[in-house]
Design an enzyme around this catalytic site. Sequence first.
Site, PDB file in Angstrom:
ATOM      1  NE  ARG A  31     -17.544 -14.484  15.826  1.00 14.85           N
ATOM      2  CZ  ARG A  31     -16.647 -14.167  14.763  1.00 14.85           C
ATOM      3  NH1 ARG A  31     -16.048 -14.799  14.132  1.00 14.85           N
ATOM      4  NH2 ARG A  31     -16.410 -12.814  14.895  1.00 14.85           N
ATOM      5  N   GLY A 128      -6.189 -13.460  13.691  1.00 13.88           N
ATOM      6  CA  GLY A 128      -6.517 -12.183  12.835  1.00 13.88           C
ATOM      7  C   GLY A 128      -7.210 -12.444  11.691  1.00 13.88           C
ATOM      8  N   GLY A 130     -10.573 -13.133  11.529  1.00 17.44           N
ATOM      9  CA  GLY A 130     -12.060 -12.837  11.896  1.00 17.44           C
ATOM     10  C   GLY A 130     -12.670 -14.090  12.402  1.00 17.44           C
ATOM     11  CG  ASP A 178     -16.389 -12.257  18.535  1.00 17.64           C
ATOM     12  OD1 ASP A 178     -17.351 -12.467  17.688  1.00 17.64           O
ATOM     13  OD2 ASP A 178     -15.561 -11.276  18.204  1.00 17.64           O
TER      14      ASP A 178
END
Length: 391
Positions: A31, A128, A130, A178
């Site tokens: 996302r 990793g 974000g 998330d």
Amino acid sequence: MKLSELASQTAREFTRIYGRQPRWIVAAPGRVNIIGEHTDYNDGFVFPMAIDRYTVIAADRPARDTKQIHLHSTLGDKPATIDLARPLKPFPKGAWANYPAGVIAGFLSRGLNPGGFDAMINSTVPLGSGLSSSAALEVATATLLEVITGRKLDSVEKALLCQKAEHDFAGMPCGIMDQFISVMGRENRILLLDCRSRKPELVPMTDPSVAVLIINTNVKHELTGSEYPARRKQCETAAKILGVPSLRDATADALERVQGKMDEVVFRRARHVIGEIERTVHAAEGVRASNWPTVGQLMYASHSSLRDDYEVSCPELDAVVNIAQAIGPKGGVIGCRMTGGGFGGCAVALVAAGSVAAISDRLASEYERRTRIKPTLFISRPAAGATLLQS
Ligand code: GLA
């Protein structure tokens, strides 16, 4: 890579390792958050969309009848085995298999035992950075376990089960954003989620003249481990001093009134959260009305607040936002901000669709000139959430 191609590639890898065709194939997306950062664990609003980058799992019952779950991944990670005959405990800290293991534990605790299976995991969500590669892996695992156990979970329960996996097995006290968006994403929709009531609202994002550009700084500062829980604590402290259950219940005025009773850092953390919740609601209204200049201003304001008050940005993210702002509306940039937890990773920009190539070139070259790091840029329409591709 298209999702169908990724699925075929994953099936081929499954066959290469296990020597037969997979029975099930599932996918769950990463996302990008348009606005509403560090608000989810304060009962606030978030405004993310799923991106067309997915984690795919191909799986089948084991060749022989066993209680073992075999997990292979194409991402260069060591294979892992889970033995269902024993109590399921987390792998050592940092192990990738903690994400699927935590989800399996969540199903077992509900009396849903998947039995042994063989799985191959593959992904186009950059790790990793974000963009919620971990939530994508958790939600893909949960989607697989739904089909294996024949028990479909309600979306909210599914997202919460995955969040708990991340808390208990990966040791990251994340909020709910998330996992929610990876479950609930819809094509051409941004999700306005009230993290208190957990009521989702899908806001159409169909304007063909606007594109979502994601800029990966390709840096990851190893602060995230301790900084994230520290921010959560500071927010709880602020809420306590304000005498409210969470910062969702506080106003900027109320915060001013108690400023004298608060540590200066705690005050700034609370100021970010209170302002960001308000900005998120306004930005969603702006998207509904195609009022892009307002949405853009709110994104820049969000970034400044995350940089100065919440202190989760970094020089590389600031450089991207700075360059985007210099290109400005004349060059086709509507707004830009860091996205996700911070300390590296990605920035997100809304840009004029006709100027994507020119803006990307300029952002990439100027960023590289300033930081000596090559960024990675891509665009994504709001994508669909987790799906069962083959059963
Ligand atoms: C991480 C967490 C989310 C959220 C963001 C910040 O991505 O997993 O729950 O708190 O940081 O908005």
